[in-house]
Design a protein around this motif. Structure first.
Motif, PDB file in Angstrom:
ATOM      1  N   GLU A 131       0.817  -1.216   0.000  1.00  0.00           N
ATOM      2  CA  GLU A 131       0.000   0.000   0.000  1.00  0.00           C
ATOM      3  C   GLU A 131       0.850   1.265   0.000  1.00  0.00           C
ATOM      4  O   GLU A 131       0.489   2.260  -0.638  1.00  0.00           O
ATOM      5  N   LYS A 132       1.941   1.245   0.750  1.00  0.00           N
ATOM      6  CA  LYS A 132       2.828   2.416   0.884  1.00  0.00           C
ATOM      7  C   LYS A 132       4.143   2.110   0.173  1.00  0.00           C
ATOM      8  O   LYS A 132       5.124   1.699   0.782  1.00  0.00           O
ATOM      9  N   LYS A 133       4.154   2.346  -1.123  1.00  0.00           N
ATOM     10  CA  LYS A 133       5.284   1.904  -1.946  1.00  0.00           C
ATOM     11  C   LYS A 133       6.550   2.722  -1.713  1.00  0.00           C
ATOM     12  O   LYS A 133       7.634   2.313  -2.124  1.00  0.00           O
ATOM     13  N   THR A 134       6.440   3.895  -1.071  1.00  0.00           N
ATOM     14  CA  THR A 134       7.637   4.698  -0.794  1.00  0.00           C
ATOM     15  C   THR A 134       8.326   4.266   0.493  1.00  0.00           C
ATOM     16  O   THR A 134       9.431   4.722   0.789  1.00  0.00           O
ATOM     17  N   CYS A 135       7.675   3.403   1.270  1.00  0.00           N
ATOM     18  CA  CYS A 135       8.260   2.954   2.532  1.00  0.00           C
ATOM     19  C   CYS A 135       9.163   1.739   2.305  1.00  0.00           C
ATOM     20  O   CYS A 135       9.082   1.067   1.275  1.00  0.00           O
ATOM     21  N   GLN A 136      10.002   1.474   3.286  1.00  0.00           N
ATOM     22  CA  GLN A 136      10.859   0.294   3.269  1.00  0.00           C
ATOM     23  C   GLN A 136      10.647  -0.465   4.566  1.00  0.00           C
ATOM     24  O   GLN A 136      10.147   0.092   5.548  1.00  0.00           O
ATOM     25  N   GLY A 137      11.025  -1.739   4.579  1.00  0.00           N
ATOM     26  CA  GLY A 137      10.781  -2.499   5.786  1.00  0.00           C
ATOM     27  C   GLY A 137      11.643  -3.728   5.945  1.00  0.00           C
ATOM     28  O   GLY A 137      12.197  -4.269   4.986  1.00  0.00           O
ATOM     29  N   ILE A 138      11.751  -4.157   7.203  1.00  0.00           N
ATOM     30  CA  ILE A 138      12.468  -5.381   7.567  1.00  0.00           C
ATOM     31  C   ILE A 138      11.517  -6.255   8.380  1.00  0.00           C
ATOM     32  O   ILE A 138      10.887  -5.786   9.336  1.00  0.00           O
ATOM     33  N   GLY A 139      11.404  -7.520   7.999  1.00  0.00           N
ATOM     34  CA  GLY A 139      10.601  -8.477   8.741  1.00  0.00           C
ATOM     35  C   GLY A 139      11.506  -9.401   9.534  1.00  0.00           C
ATOM     36  O   GLY A 139      12.492  -9.920   9.013  1.00  0.00           O
ATOM     37  N   VAL A 140      11.172  -9.596  10.803  1.00  0.00           N
ATOM     38  CA  VAL A 140      12.019 -10.371  11.718  1.00  0.00           C
ATOM     39  C   VAL A 140      11.227 -11.525  12.302  1.00  0.00           C
ATOM     40  O   VAL A 140      10.075 -11.362  12.706  1.00  0.00           O
ATOM     41  N   VAL A 155       7.957 -12.018  -2.869  1.00  0.00           N
ATOM     42  CA  VAL A 155       8.176 -12.156  -4.313  1.00  0.00           C
ATOM     43  C   VAL A 155       6.849 -12.331  -5.037  1.00  0.00           C
ATOM     44  O   VAL A 155       6.588 -11.695  -6.060  1.00  0.00           O
ATOM     45  N   HIS A 156       6.000 -13.182  -4.487  1.00  0.00           N
ATOM     46  CA  HIS A 156       4.693 -13.446  -5.112  1.00  0.00           C
ATOM     47  C   HIS A 156       3.855 -12.176  -5.236  1.00  0.00           C
ATOM     48  O   HIS A 156       3.155 -11.974  -6.229  1.00  0.00           O
ATOM     49  N   ASN A 157       3.937 -11.320  -4.212  1.00  0.00           N
ATOM     50  CA  ASN A 157       3.127 -10.095  -4.201  1.00  0.00           C
ATOM     51  C   ASN A 157       3.900  -8.881  -4.716  1.00  0.00           C
ATOM     52  O   ASN A 157       3.426  -7.751  -4.569  1.00  0.00           O
ATOM     53  N   GLN A 158       5.065  -9.138  -5.316  1.00  0.00           N
ATOM     54  CA  GLN A 158       5.863  -8.100  -5.969  1.00  0.00           C
ATOM     55  C   GLN A 158       6.184  -6.946  -5.013  1.00  0.00           C
ATOM     56  O   GLN A 158       6.024  -5.776  -5.339  1.00  0.00           O
ATOM     57  N   VAL A 159       6.643  -7.330  -3.817  1.00  0.00           N
ATOM     58  CA  VAL A 159       7.030  -6.357  -2.795  1.00  0.00           C
ATOM     59  C   VAL A 159       8.485  -6.607  -2.423  1.00  0.00           C
ATOM     60  O   VAL A 159       8.901  -7.747  -2.212  1.00  0.00           O
ATOM     61  N   GLU A 160       9.259  -5.552  -2.329  1.00  0.00           N
ATOM     62  CA  GLU A 160      10.657  -5.656  -1.911  1.00  0.00           C
ATOM     63  C   GLU A 160      10.762  -5.363  -0.426  1.00  0.00           C
ATOM     64  O   GLU A 160      10.271  -4.345   0.052  1.00  0.00           O
ATOM     65  N   ALA A 161      11.405  -6.270   0.303  1.00  0.00           N
ATOM     66  CA  ALA A 161      11.603  -6.098   1.738  1.00  0.00           C
ATOM     67  C   ALA A 161      12.851  -6.875   2.144  1.00  0.00           C
ATOM     68  O   ALA A 161      13.347  -7.723   1.401  1.00  0.00           O
ATOM     69  N   GLU A 162      13.359  -6.591   3.329  1.00  0.00           N
ATOM     70  CA  GLU A 162      14.454  -7.358   3.906  1.00  0.00           C
ATOM     71  C   GLU A 162      13.875  -8.313   4.936  1.00  0.00           C
ATOM     72  O   GLU A 162      12.883  -7.999   5.610  1.00  0.00           O
ATOM     73  N   TRP A 163      14.528  -9.463   5.083  1.00  0.00           N
ATOM     74  CA  TRP A 163      14.034 -10.476   6.015  1.00  0.00           C
ATOM     75  C   TRP A 163      15.194 -10.950   6.864  1.00  0.00           C
ATOM     76  O   TRP A 163      16.290 -11.210   6.347  1.00  0.00           O
ATOM     77  N   LEU A 164      14.953 -11.080   8.165  1.00  0.00           N
ATOM     78  CA  LEU A 164      16.044 -11.335   9.108  1.00  0.00           C
ATOM     79  C   LEU A 164      15.622 -12.379  10.136  1.00  0.00           C
ATOM     80  O   LEU A 164      14.578 -12.238  10.786  1.00  0.00           O
ATOM     81  N   VAL A 165      16.443 -13.417  10.282  1.00  0.00           N
ATOM     82  CA  VAL A 165      16.237 -14.386  11.360  1.00  0.00           C
ATOM     83  C   VAL A 165      16.852 -13.805  12.626  1.00  0.00           C
ATOM     84  O   VAL A 165      18.051 -13.534  12.675  1.00  0.00           O
ATOM     85  N   SER A 166      16.022 -13.596  13.636  1.00  0.00           N
ATOM     86  CA  SER A 166      16.502 -12.964  14.866  1.00  0.00           C
ATOM     87  C   SER A 166      15.561 -13.295  16.013  1.00  0.00           C
ATOM     88  O   SER A 166      14.341 -13.314  15.842  1.00  0.00           O
TER      89      SER A 166
END
Length: 278
Positions: A131-140, A155-166
């Motif tokens: 929804e907010k294409k100018t934002c960035q995010g990390i999922g933990v 990838v399926h929803n064509q969204v770029e994000a970072e993902w972190l095991v923590s």
């Protein structure tokens, strides 16, 4: 066997197993395995079902009769109008959590950096970034299997994000404008009262909030000020009976502008707060 007979067989087996929505679930699974929608079924219900459809349908009915959730059988769930792959490694996205996404969208500004703690399938962060294409995010998430699935969903929803095991913040670096989380919040003593679909199939680590259900709120609230920018926002999904306890924890930690938001059913569902400006 005709489609109509196959559907009747499926409904009867699910009713015998005590499945509440036996007819709806039987119809959904037949549509899923056959590729038909409701209109197609009405046109074809007197036709012979192919053997592979019969075999697969019976297999899925057996799984559902054992109280395996529909979403794990089909491997997918819709959330915020998007399609997400799910597996027993992650909590199934629920409509209740859409309230958290909608409230977070209301406070997001262009260019904000978001941290999604306990991301699971990634449905919260992916929906926000969609929804907010100018934002960035990390999922933990503590589980590498969850992070792998979240990455697939992005990838399926064509969204770029970072993902972190923590394990919570242990591997997290940097400061964020918004931290959002749907942590485990069910008290351990209450787990046995959950429906079989939940307690027997969904991951316990995504449900168990320890003795009083507040363990992860305490941990996140304690550490969040180290990772939030001044004036940054912290938003949680909460249980229906945590509308006083979680705000109290936030107030004790020095957060301000604390608010409780109800879901569509009228239950306390979201708590938002702001870190004091410098």
């Amino acid at each position: 066997m005709k489609y109509r007979e196959l559907l009747k067989e499926g409904m009867e087996e699910l009713k015998k197993a005590g499945i509440t929505d036996a007819q709806i679930d039987a119809e959904y699974l037949l549509e899923y395995v056959s590729g038909m929608n409701r209109a197609s079924y009405l046109m074809c219900m007197m036709e012979q079902a192919p053997e592979d459809v019969i075999e697969r349908y019976r297999e899925f009915i057996k799984m559902r009769a054992a109280h395996e959730p529909l979403q794990y059988i089909t491997g997918e769930q819709e959330f915020m109008g998007l399609s997400f792959a799910v597996s027993p490694e992650v909590l199934i996205p629920r409509q209740d959590t859409e309230s958290l996404v909608e409230e977070t969208l209301s406070v997001l500004k262009d260019g904000d950096l978001i941290l999604d703690m306990c991301t699971g399938s990634g449905c919260i962060l992916i929906s926000l970034l969609h929804e907010k294409k100018t934002c960035q995010g990390i999922g933990v998430d503590v589980a590498a299997t969850s992070i792998a699935l979240a990455r697939e969903n992005a990838v399926h929803n064509q969204v770029e994000a970072e993902w972190l095991v923590s394990d919570l913040f242990t591997e997290v670096k940097g400061e964020f404008d918004v931290i959002v989380s749907n942590p485990p919040y069910i008290a351990t003593r209450d787990l046995e009262e959950l429906m079989p679909e939940v307690i027997c199939h969904e991951p316990k680590r995504a449900l168990d909030g320890h003795e009083d259900g507040l363990y992860f709120y305490r941990k996140i609230i304690e550490q969040a000020p180290l990772y939030l920018k001044p004036g940054g926002r912290l938003l949680f999904e909460i249980g229906y009976d945590q509308g006083e306890s979680v705000p109290d924890l936030l107030a004790q930690a020095g957060f301000c502008d604390i608010a409780v938001i109800k879901d569509y059913a009228g239950n306390d569902r979201v708590v938002r707060a702001r870190l004091h400006d410098l």
